[in-house]
Design an enzyme around this catalytic site. Structure first.
Site, short mmCIF file in Angstrom:
data_model
loop_
_atom_site.label_atom_id
_atom_site.label_comp_id
_atom_site.label_asym_id
_atom_site.label_seq_id
_atom_site.Cartn_x
_atom_site.Cartn_y
_atom_site.Cartn_z
N SER A 25 58.50 52.40 38.02
CA SER A 25 58.34 51.94 36.74
C SER A 25 59.71 52.40 36.05
O SER A 25 60.02 51.97 34.77
CB SER A 25 57.31 52.13 35.92
OG SER A 25 56.16 51.27 36.02
N LYS A 37 59.43 55.34 25.60
CA LYS A 37 58.62 54.29 26.04
C LYS A 37 57.24 54.33 25.26
O LYS A 37 56.91 55.47 24.92
CB LYS A 37 58.26 54.50 27.47
CG LYS A 37 57.58 53.35 28.17
CD LYS A 37 57.13 53.65 29.53
CE LYS A 37 56.70 52.75 30.40
NZ LYS A 37 56.46 52.90 31.81
N SER A 80 57.72 49.17 34.96
CA SER A 80 57.24 48.74 33.74
C SER A 80 58.03 49.32 32.49
O SER A 80 57.54 48.64 31.32
CB SER A 80 55.70 49.15 33.41
OG SER A 80 55.75 50.69 33.71
#
Ligand SMILES: [Zn+2]
Lengths: 499, 488
Positions: free
Chosen positions: A180, A80, A156
């Protein structure tokens, strides 16, 4: 072998060890898949192709030379883009603010992936600074759900989940502050684990809400997630909140998984209004599988569950308003052009650098910490946080784990909730409690809706019981074998990388 | 003129830079005067993703100081973030301690002409320093130096117990004395290791009615002299302002003023306390600190003797005067030096005289410092040798002064100088008898005077003998022989 990328990480490792494939081929296949599909999915914000190829070849050579290799040897890994990397890729957090920011150091987990001989192929999209539930808050455009490109992947960590679902990389890292990792895992049909707070070092994870953030793995299977967790778990002297406690053998726990005698708590509040009927049906069917396999079901109650989302948004925004204060254009990051003075430089840099959701949370967080409001909001939220933790502690005195849906619905259309932040916040209704209580939770696929969308089963456990959670998750996985099902968009693409 | 009394009320916030090798939350070296931004890392630069880790040494030193100030050491202390936007503060928050300081409720005993007084300490807490802004010589911009960012500061806050400029001075000096005695700070004033912020107002009683003037906080004073002058100026200014405006203190407000060293005046920095909302909240990246009681006890037991205790002991154990004991305990180095000389010479009182007089004089004329061994050639061992030589009568006090001066300028020991220059006193009776005989023969007048009952004439004869011997004659022996011969 048909499509290398259909292999799970565990299978890839076995194939590499048997010399049936090479890391060079795996990484090449991964990069080719990204090249062919990421124009549609937009899972990645940046990729390392040359460097990744070179690393893969180096690992192949070491393998040929009979060297001992790390547990991720030669496997493509996506991370990420809120994890710091110093190897040439920027660390943007999907924000204009950090669009050109190159970290001078590696996050602890990045060091560990490298030490384990994993090959980082790119950095994945996210909601700006990990604030969001759909990956639509990325300053660089949303990620699309590989199961249906018109839908969100969840957020997310939507880029990481989509990358694994679209077989661009077998393993990925995300971060989970209120769901997330688990929410996009659920919506993209992959396995995602939020470890216990302190299990994985946060050093190098760009902070959103420090007391809630935790880095965790994505994989298509529970075994893959176990493999990745084993690599990243552990104490780190640079993170005072990381816990010095040996990590158990997660893969072994997964191999010896059994539902016999497992006490599963079903929180009454998780099966109430707001839960989509089809999701509920799939989750209940999954739970029935456990019962059939010898588990004991116990209905439990979490009386303060109703306050979890509000509590979460107060704690998270308060910490976010503080953590994001450093982005002022003075030392790094976006700086406005031609400011007339210091105040204008800071305020305009922030106004230009942050997107609307980040600004909303900074303002909310600033408000709840302000003198005169602190007690009524922040302090009260801390107290409720303790009550929520107390509910879960009581539950875990009775049962081994809790099960329920990860998300109230399957993936929704892009844009459906962007105008309604509160509706978006409610996507996290089942996931935020684990962060507030610092406990681990995993989302594992448990079937598909009539529209062919994946649904995730969430399993929560007491602190440091990741081994038990993964073992429990492996049971439904074994029963359903959902991990073998491919998103429709891969139908034609698989051929391109056949060997 | 009305009948009134004016009482000044002063509380002090003092920042003491701790003597740690590294910064409070990262491994960077603490430094002074180095190339700007040469002691920085991702952590103290506040880069995205970094986390602070507490410097245990900084905490240990802070607890030592808190104990020496008789504070209660909190069994549970935590860190808080204090938010404000400033370019020398990279995170735009400072990690400090808000509601659970590491130490609280202590006192510091000070000594002035008026006697001893206990000044209550409200709290002592640790926090990180900010960087420095340097205004560019050319152009309308500033430069930021973050070398100092993250340097550990111990903030010590007193109760408003100080009532005079003398007390303020005594408080500041004795705080400096204590932290240097403990070794928790170098307390180098030139390097800004101590920064003072007095809060001052007046309580004025007029015709039986009590009034308080608005509280003024003087910011960032970094010398004792600035504190003294600033406080004295405020005392006068507030009284004048009272006479003019009769404005009174409003609860919860204070004005911030700066101090101009060249004019000796204070000036308004912020007229009204701005609505400064620091939005304190617990620092989630650090864990709470819960010192073990045994660890605190161990530190308490290990505390060195503090200045006032040491002074008392010097008076009682060595029979020194209050004044000499004060001089000898002014710095820990001085006290250590003296005690070593006293011990080695086995003559504490003469040792005290040598240190406070001869030695101090020689040091001052040469601009040397006893605090720095490198700058100071006369080790305690060497001075003790000299003290012994005088006490045992090998040389006279006067010759001793000459020897000391040579010891400072050269490398030779007292014994070597005495031997090389033949400075040892003559105690050989035969030789001295000869000198006495010669003196008696050469000075018939004083001899006659003495014999006529004028006893003071003995002094003149002694002087003549000492002069003739080049100061080397042992005066005790000489006076014995002289009296004997005069009575013959
Ligand atoms: Zn540093």
């Amino acid at each position: 072998m048909a499509d290398l990328l259909e292999l799970t990480a565990t299978e890839m490792t076995a194939a590499l060890e048997r010399r049936e494939t090479t890391s060079r081929d795996l990484v090449a296949a991964s990069l080719a898949r990204m090249a062919s599909l990421d124009g549609q999915v937009h899972a990645f914000l940046s990729t390392r192709s040359e460097a990744a190829r070179k690393e893969a070849e180096a690992i192949d050579r070491r393998r040929l030379a009979g060297e001992k290799l790390g547990p991720l040897a030669g496997l493509p890994v996506a991370i990420k883009d809120n994890l710091c990397t110093s190897d040439g890729l920027p660390t943007t957090c999907a924000s204009r603010m950090l669009e050109k920011f190159h970290a001078p150091y590696d996050a602890n987990v990045v060091e560990k992936i490298r030490a384990a001989d994993g090959v980082i192929v790119g950095k994945t999209n996210l909601d700006e600074f990990a604030m969001g539930s759909s990956t639509e808050n990325s300053a660089f455009g949303p990620t699309h759900n590989p199961w249906n490109l018109d839908l969100v992947p969840g957020g997310s960590s939507g880029g990481s989940a989509a990358a694994v679902a679209a077989r661009m990389a077998p393993l990925a890292l995300g971060s989970d502050t209120g769901g997330s990792i688990r929410l996009p895992a659920s919506l993209c049909g992959v396995v995602g684990l939020k470890p216990t707070y302190g299990r994985v070092s946060r050093y190098g994870l760009v902070a959103f809400a420090s007391s809630l953030d935790q880095i965790g793995p994505f994989g298509r299977t529970v075994a893959d997630v176990a493999l990745m967790l084993q690599v990243i778990a552990g104490w780190d002297g640079r993170d005072s909140t990381s816990v010095n406690r040996p990590a158990p053998d997660y893969a072994a726990a997964v191999r010896s998984a059994s539902a016999q005698g497992l006490r599963i708590g079903l929180p009454r509040e998780f099966f109430a209004a707001g839960l989509d009927a089809e999701v509920e049906r799939l989750v209940r069917e999954a739970i029935a599988v456990y019962e059939k396999a010898g588990a004991k079901l116990v209905e439990v109650s979490l009386p303060h569950f109703a306050y979890a989302v509000e509590t979460y948004y107060i704690v998270a925004t308060a910490e976010c308003s503080s953590n994001l204060a450093r982005y002022d254009g003075v030392h790094y990051g976006h700086r406005t052009a031609e400011p007339s003075d210091l105040i204008e430089m800071m305020s305009r840099s922030r106004a230009e650098g942050f997107g609307p959701e980040v600004k909303r949370r900074i303002m909310l967080g600033t408000y709840v910490l302000s003198s005169g409001y602190y007690d009524a909001y922040y302090l009260k939220a801390l107290k409720v946080r303790q009550l929520i933790k107390g509910d879960l502690d009581r539950a875990f005195a009775q049962v081994d784990c809790l099960m329920g849906p990860t998300s109230p619905t399957a993936a929704w259309p892009l844009g459906a909730k962007t105008a309604d932040p509160l509706a978006m916040y409610l996507s996290d209704i089942y996931t935020v409690s684990a962060n507030l209580a610092t406990i681990p939770a995993v989302s594992v696929p448990c079937g598909f809706t009539a529209a062919g969308l994946p649904v995730g089963l969430q399993i929560m456990g007491d602190v440091f019981t990741e081994d038990r959670l993964l073992a429990a998750a492996a049971i439904i996985e074994r029963e359903r074998q959902d991990w073998q099902r491919r998103p429709g968009m891969l139908a034609g693409d698989g051929k391109a990388v056949q060997t | 003129m009305t009948d009134r009394t004016v009482k000044m009320i002063v509380g002090l916030e003092v920042h003491v830079q701790l003597k740690t090798r590294t910064k409070l939350f990262c491994g960077c070296q603490t430094s002074f005067g180095d190339e700007p931004n040469s002691h920085c890392c991702p952590v103290c630069l506040g880069l995205p993703g970094v986390l602070p880790v507490m410097n245990r040494e900084a905490y240990r030193l802070s607890v030592m100081a808190a104990l020496a100030l008789h504070c209660t050491v909190a069994p549970h202390t935590k860190w808080d973030r204090k938010h404000y936007y400033y370019p020398d503060l990279p995170k735009n928050y400072q990690i400090s301690q808000y509601d659970l300081p590491l130490g609280s409720d202590g006192y510091l005993e000070i000594e002035t002409e008026a006697g001893r007084k206990k000044i209550r300490i409200l709290r002592a807490h640790l926090e990180e320093d900010a960087g420095k802004l340097l205004h560019a010589e050319h152009g309308d911009y500033s430069e930021v130096d973050l070398n100092r960012t993250g340097t550990p500061l111990l903030e010590i806050v007193s109760q408003p117990d100080l009532a005079t400029v003398e007390e303020v001075r005594a408080y500041c000096m004795s705080l400096r004395q204590i932290v240097t005695y403990l070794g928790v700070s170098e307390a180098n004033m030139q390097m800004g290791h101590m920064r003072f912020e007095p809060n001052i107002n007046l309580h004025i009683t007029e015709n039986g009615e009590k009034h308080a003037t608005p509280i003024v906080e003087l910011k960032n004073l970094n010398s004792f002299r600035a504190v003294e002058r600033g406080v004295a100026y405020e005392e006068r200014r507030q009284l004048a302002e009272w006479d003019e405006t009769h404005s009174r203190m409003k609860a919860g407000t204070k004005t911030t003023r700066g101090f101009n060293d060249s004019t000796g005046e204070t000036f308004v920095q912020r007229e009204k306390e701005e609505a400064n909302d620091y939005r304190y909240f617990p620092e989630p990246d650090l864990v709470v600190v819960e010192p073990k009681p045994e660890w605190i006890d161990e530190l308490q037991r290990g505390l060195p003797e503090l200045p006032l205790e040491k002074k008392n002991r010097f008076v009682t154990a060595y029979g020194l005067s209050e004044y000499d004991a004060g001089v000898l305990t002014a710095t820990i180095e001085m006290a250590r030096y003296f005690e070593r000389v006293a011990e080695l010479s086995a003559a504490p009182k003469p040792a005290a005289n040598w240190v406070t007089q001869g030695l101090t004089r020689e040091i001052n004329t040469r601009g040397l410092s006893i605090e720095s061994a490198a700058d100071f050639p006369v080790t305690a061992e060497r001075l003790a040798e000299l003290v012994k030589a005088v006490e045992q009568g090998t040389i006279s006090k006067t010759i001793g002064d000459t020897v000391l001066s040579e010891m400072i300028d050269g490398k030779n020991s007292a014994a070597e100088i005495i031997a090389a220059k033949g400075l040892a006193q003559v105690s050989d009776t035969a030789a001295l008898e000869r000198m006495v005989d010669e003196a008696l023969a050469a000075n018939p007048g004083p001899v006659a005077d003495y014999r006529a009952g004028k006893k003071q004439a003995l002094g003149r004869l002694m002087g003549a003998i000492m002069k003739a011997s080049g100061g080397k004659a042992n005066p005790k022996v000489v006076s014995g022989i002289l009296e004997q011969k005069l009575h013959q």
